[in-house]
Design an enzyme around this catalytic site. Structure first.
Site, PDB file in Angstrom:
ATOM      1  N   ASP A   1       4.579   3.688  -0.933  1.00 51.68           N
ATOM      2  CA  ASP A   1       4.560   2.682  -2.015  1.00 51.68           C
ATOM      3  C   ASP A   1       5.316   3.222  -3.236  1.00 51.68           C
ATOM      4  O   ASP A   1       6.252   2.577  -3.708  1.00 51.68           O
ATOM      5  CB  ASP A   1       3.128   2.266  -2.362  1.00 51.68           C
ATOM      6  CG  ASP A   1       3.111   1.300  -3.541  1.00 51.68           C
ATOM      7  OD1 ASP A   1       3.570   0.164  -3.374  1.00 51.68           O
ATOM      8  OD2 ASP A   1       2.700   1.716  -4.645  1.00 51.68           O
TER       9      ASP A   1
ATOM     10  N   LYS B   1       8.615  -5.029  -5.256  1.00 54.26           N
ATOM     11  CA  LYS B   1       8.920  -4.100  -4.175  1.00 54.26           C
ATOM     12  C   LYS B   1       7.627  -3.639  -3.515  1.00 54.26           C
ATOM     13  O   LYS B   1       6.613  -3.587  -4.206  1.00 54.26           O
ATOM     14  CB  LYS B   1       9.722  -2.896  -4.675  1.00 54.26           C
ATOM     15  CG  LYS B   1       9.190  -2.174  -5.901  1.00 54.26           C
ATOM     16  CD  LYS B   1       7.946  -1.392  -5.946  1.00 54.26           C
ATOM     17  CE  LYS B   1       7.414  -0.497  -4.901  1.00 54.26           C
ATOM     18  NZ  LYS B   1       6.260   0.317  -5.387  1.00 54.26           N
TER      19      LYS B   1
ATOM     20  N   SER C   1      -3.933 -16.534  -8.993  1.00 63.30           N
ATOM     21  CA  SER C   1      -4.618 -15.281  -8.694  1.00 63.30           C
ATOM     22  C   SER C   1      -6.051 -15.639  -8.343  1.00 63.30           C
ATOM     23  O   SER C   1      -6.646 -16.504  -8.992  1.00 63.30           O
ATOM     24  CB  SER C   1      -4.561 -14.359  -9.928  1.00 63.30           C
ATOM     25  OG  SER C   1      -4.554 -13.015  -9.569  1.00 63.30           O
ATOM     26  N   ARG C   2      -6.590 -14.961  -7.326  1.00 64.86           N
ATOM     27  CA  ARG C   2      -7.932 -15.353  -6.851  1.00 64.86           C
ATOM     28  C   ARG C   2      -9.006 -15.053  -7.875  1.00 64.86           C
ATOM     29  O   ARG C   2      -9.988 -15.775  -7.995  1.00 64.86           O
ATOM     30  CB  ARG C   2      -8.251 -14.596  -5.548  1.00 64.86           C
ATOM     31  CG  ARG C   2      -7.322 -14.900  -4.407  1.00 64.86           C
ATOM     32  CD  ARG C   2      -7.438 -13.866  -3.322  1.00 64.86           C
ATOM     33  NE  ARG C   2      -7.283 -12.504  -3.856  1.00 64.86           N
ATOM     34  CZ  ARG C   2      -7.333 -11.402  -3.146  1.00 64.86           C
ATOM     35  NH1 ARG C   2      -7.554 -11.471  -1.843  1.00 64.86           N
ATOM     36  NH2 ARG C   2      -7.174 -10.222  -3.710  1.00 64.86           N
TER      37      ARG C   2
ATOM     38  N   ILE D   1       0.525  -4.439 -12.163  1.00 68.85           N
ATOM     39  CA  ILE D   1       1.937  -4.527 -12.541  1.00 68.85           C
ATOM     40  C   ILE D   1       2.246  -5.854 -13.240  1.00 68.85           C
ATOM     41  O   ILE D   1       3.133  -5.912 -14.107  1.00 68.85           O
ATOM     42  CB  ILE D   1       2.865  -4.288 -11.321  1.00 68.85           C
ATOM     43  CG1 ILE D   1       4.264  -3.915 -11.778  1.00 68.85           C
ATOM     44  CG2 ILE D   1       2.909  -5.484 -10.391  1.00 68.85           C
ATOM     45  CD1 ILE D   1       4.360  -2.654 -12.583  1.00 68.85           C
TER      46      ILE D   1
HETATM   47  P1  NAP Z   1      -2.900  -4.615  -7.694  1.00 66.51           P
HETATM   48  O1  NAP Z   1      -3.179  -4.613  -9.145  1.00 66.51           O
HETATM   49  O2  NAP Z   1      -3.857  -3.894  -6.803  1.00 66.51           O
HETATM   50  O3  NAP Z   1      -2.759  -6.087  -7.091  1.00 66.51           O
HETATM   51  C1  NAP Z   1      -2.196  -7.161  -7.740  1.00 66.51           C
HETATM   52  C2  NAP Z   1      -3.056  -8.397  -7.552  1.00 66.51           C
HETATM   53  O4  NAP Z   1      -2.710  -9.058  -6.358  1.00 66.51           O
HETATM   54  C3  NAP Z   1      -4.531  -8.131  -7.395  1.00 66.51           C
HETATM   55  O5  NAP Z   1      -5.137  -7.920  -8.644  1.00 66.51           O
HETATM   56  C4  NAP Z   1      -5.033  -9.384  -6.696  1.00 66.51           C
HETATM   57  O6  NAP Z   1      -5.398 -10.358  -7.671  1.00 66.51           O
HETATM   58  C5  NAP Z   1      -3.811  -9.903  -5.960  1.00 66.51           C
HETATM   59  N1  NAP Z   1      -3.930  -9.875  -4.499  1.00 66.51           N
HETATM   60  C6  NAP Z   1      -3.545 -10.866  -3.657  1.00 66.51           C
HETATM   61  N2  NAP Z   1      -3.749 -10.536  -2.402  1.00 66.51           N
HETATM   62  C7  NAP Z   1      -4.273  -9.312  -2.387  1.00 66.51           C
HETATM   63  C8  NAP Z   1      -4.677  -8.448  -1.364  1.00 66.51           C
HETATM   64  N3  NAP Z   1      -4.588  -8.760  -0.067  1.00 66.51           N
HETATM   65  N4  NAP Z   1      -5.168  -7.236  -1.735  1.00 66.51           N
HETATM   66  C9  NAP Z   1      -5.275  -6.899  -3.035  1.00 66.51           C
HETATM   67  N5  NAP Z   1      -4.878  -7.700  -4.058  1.00 66.51           N
HETATM   68  C10 NAP Z   1      -4.376  -8.902  -3.736  1.00 66.51           C
HETATM   69  O7  NAP Z   1      -1.467  -4.043  -7.370  1.00 66.51           O
HETATM   70  P2  NAP Z   1      -0.256  -3.651  -8.331  1.00 66.51           P
HETATM   71  O8  NAP Z   1      -0.341  -2.221  -8.662  1.00 66.51           O
HETATM   72  O9  NAP Z   1      -0.123  -4.632  -9.420  1.00 66.51           O
HETATM   73  O10 NAP Z   1       0.938  -3.773  -7.264  1.00 66.51           O
HETATM   74  C11 NAP Z   1       1.388  -5.025  -6.785  1.00 66.51           C
HETATM   75  C12 NAP Z   1       2.798  -4.850  -6.259  1.00 66.51           C
HETATM   76  O11 NAP Z   1       3.612  -4.362  -7.324  1.00 66.51           O
HETATM   77  C13 NAP Z   1       2.912  -3.812  -5.128  1.00 66.51           C
HETATM   78  O12 NAP Z   1       3.865  -4.226  -4.184  1.00 66.51           O
HETATM   79  C14 NAP Z   1       3.394  -2.548  -5.841  1.00 66.51           C
HETATM   80  O13 NAP Z   1       4.179  -1.714  -4.995  1.00 66.51           O
HETATM   81  C15 NAP Z   1       4.249  -3.151  -6.940  1.00 66.51           C
HETATM   82  N6  NAP Z   1       4.393  -2.277  -8.108  1.00 66.51           N
HETATM   83  C16 NAP Z   1       3.298  -1.691  -8.675  1.00 66.51           C
HETATM   84  C17 NAP Z   1       3.474  -0.813  -9.751  1.00 66.51           C
HETATM   85  C18 NAP Z   1       2.316  -0.158 -10.461  1.00 66.51           C
HETATM   86  O14 NAP Z   1       2.552   0.684 -11.360  1.00 66.51           O
HETATM   87  N7  NAP Z   1       1.068  -0.481 -10.162  1.00 66.51           N
HETATM   88  C19 NAP Z   1       4.742  -0.547 -10.225  1.00 66.51           C
HETATM   89  C20 NAP Z   1       5.813  -1.211  -9.670  1.00 66.51           C
HETATM   90  C21 NAP Z   1       5.621  -2.058  -8.604  1.00 66.51           C
HETATM   91  P3  NAP Z   1      -6.528 -11.428  -7.321  1.00 66.51           P
HETATM   92  O15 NAP Z   1      -7.666 -10.697  -6.706  1.00 66.51           O
HETATM   93  O16 NAP Z   1      -6.835 -12.061  -8.638  1.00 66.51           O
HETATM   94  O17 NAP Z   1      -5.870 -12.378  -6.347  1.00 66.51           O
END
Ligand code: NAP
Length: 307
Positions: free
Chosen positions: A167, A89, A35-36, A13
């Protein structure tokens, strides 16, 4: 004044929405990331927010785009360092930790913004206005998508605190709580957990009726093909369907409202307004319904889930 902002959690996101939205908003400039494992070309990168905050006193805002389980510690860190904070969120893994962040933001006199991006979908405000002029007879949410397509490889969604099908489902609840003229509360829920996972793959929710009108939701991650992100609103004066996650509103099959995806542009514009006004915005109504589903819901065990 342009705010120097840091973005935390460079994942799906962050890349799809946050980075373009920040680039398109003259009130913010992306000054660093934490970011890690990931970086954004041309932007100072840190592995942890702790280090970023130590090294970047000029950064006044922090936007957290990490999964919910990682949200609280970083939010607390940023608020304690006197920075304004924007939360993806859901705003946290528990209601209590978000209440704690609210108190801290107030004490530090900084802005805390718990975002609900779906509330900014193009047709949501029109749906609320349309319904406000009519008597509701029934509201039915269907939020169904293929988890393998929309969340490929995201293990955190299956871990405790990751919410599972809630989610995406919490997006529907953020819209429902924005368009209904008065609050409802959950009265019955069935949550379907894969035998090998800690979070549900499907949920059926029944809410207290609104002036006698049934209100219900069905979330399912086992949908094949195109997603269904629909809210059907039957009234005494026509049936509306808010579809495409809130981007399109039809009434009795005729399009009333539709528009492009500007959800994150709106979120950053609102963040700037809140900072300028010295205010916070933390509406926990959607998350309360999810918490209620986990306390009230019956549990069914269904087939194991493997990617
Ligand atoms: P994601 O790509 O899986 O995670 C975002 C980044 O967070 C990871 O790449 C990771 O980067 C970091 N991170 C830090 N702690 C972590 C942990 N314990 N487990 C996994 N990753 C961790 O997720 P995302 O889809 O972007 O979603 C992130 C948030 O945005 C969620 O709350 C989701 O509900 C919200 N969201 C997502 C979307 C969508 O379409 N995907 C839409 C709207 C809102 P590093 O490894 O580099 O630290």
């Amino acid at each position: 004044m342009t705010h120097r902002i840091a973005l935390v959690g460079i994942g799906k996101i962050a890349r799809d929405q946050h980075i373009p939205a920040i680039a398109g908003n003259a009130d913010f400039s992306l000054a660093a990331t934490a970011s890690r494992n990931a970086e954004v070309g041309g932007v100072t990168a840190y592995r942890t927010l702790e280090r970023l905050l130590d090294c970047e006193p000029e950064i006044s805002c922090v936007s957290l785009a990490t999964p919910p389980q990682a949200r609280y510690d970083d939010a607390r860190r940023a608020l304690e360092a006197g920075r304004h904070v924007m939360l993806e969120k859901p705003p946290g893994a528990t209601l209590s930790e978000v209440h704690d962040l609210q108190r801290l933001a107030e004490r530090m006199q900084v802005t805390l913004y718990a975002t609900w991006h779906s509330r900014h979908a193009a047709a949501v405000a029109d749906a609320r206005d349309w319904l406000s002029q009519r008597k509701l007879l029934r509201l039915q949410i269907d939020w169904k998508e293929d988890v393998r397509y929309w969340h490929p490889g995201q293990e955190w969604i299956w871990e405790a605190g990751g919410l599972g099908v809630f989610d995406p489902g919490i997006n529907a609840l953020s819209v429902m709580t924005a368009i209904l003229p008065a609050p409802v509360h959950l009265v019955k829920a069935l949550l379907s957990f894969p035998a090998n996972r800690d979070t549900p793959i499907a949920a059926d929710l029944v809410f207290s009726p609104m002036d006698g009108a049934p209100v219900a939701a069905a979330f399912d991650w086992r949908e094949q093909g195109p997603p269904k992100w629909n809210i059907q609103i039957e009234t005494s004066d026509g049936t509306a369907v808010l579809s495409q996650g809130g981007a399109r509103l039809t009434v009795d099959g005729v399009e009333l409202s539709a528009g492009p995806d500007e959800e994150y542009a709106h979120l950053y514009a609102q963040f700037a307004e809140l900072i300028a006004a010295g205010e916070s915005s933390v509406d926990l109504a959607p998350m309360r319904h999810v918490a209620d589903a986990f306390t009230l819901g019956r549990r069914a065990t269904v087939s194991e889930f493997e990617w």
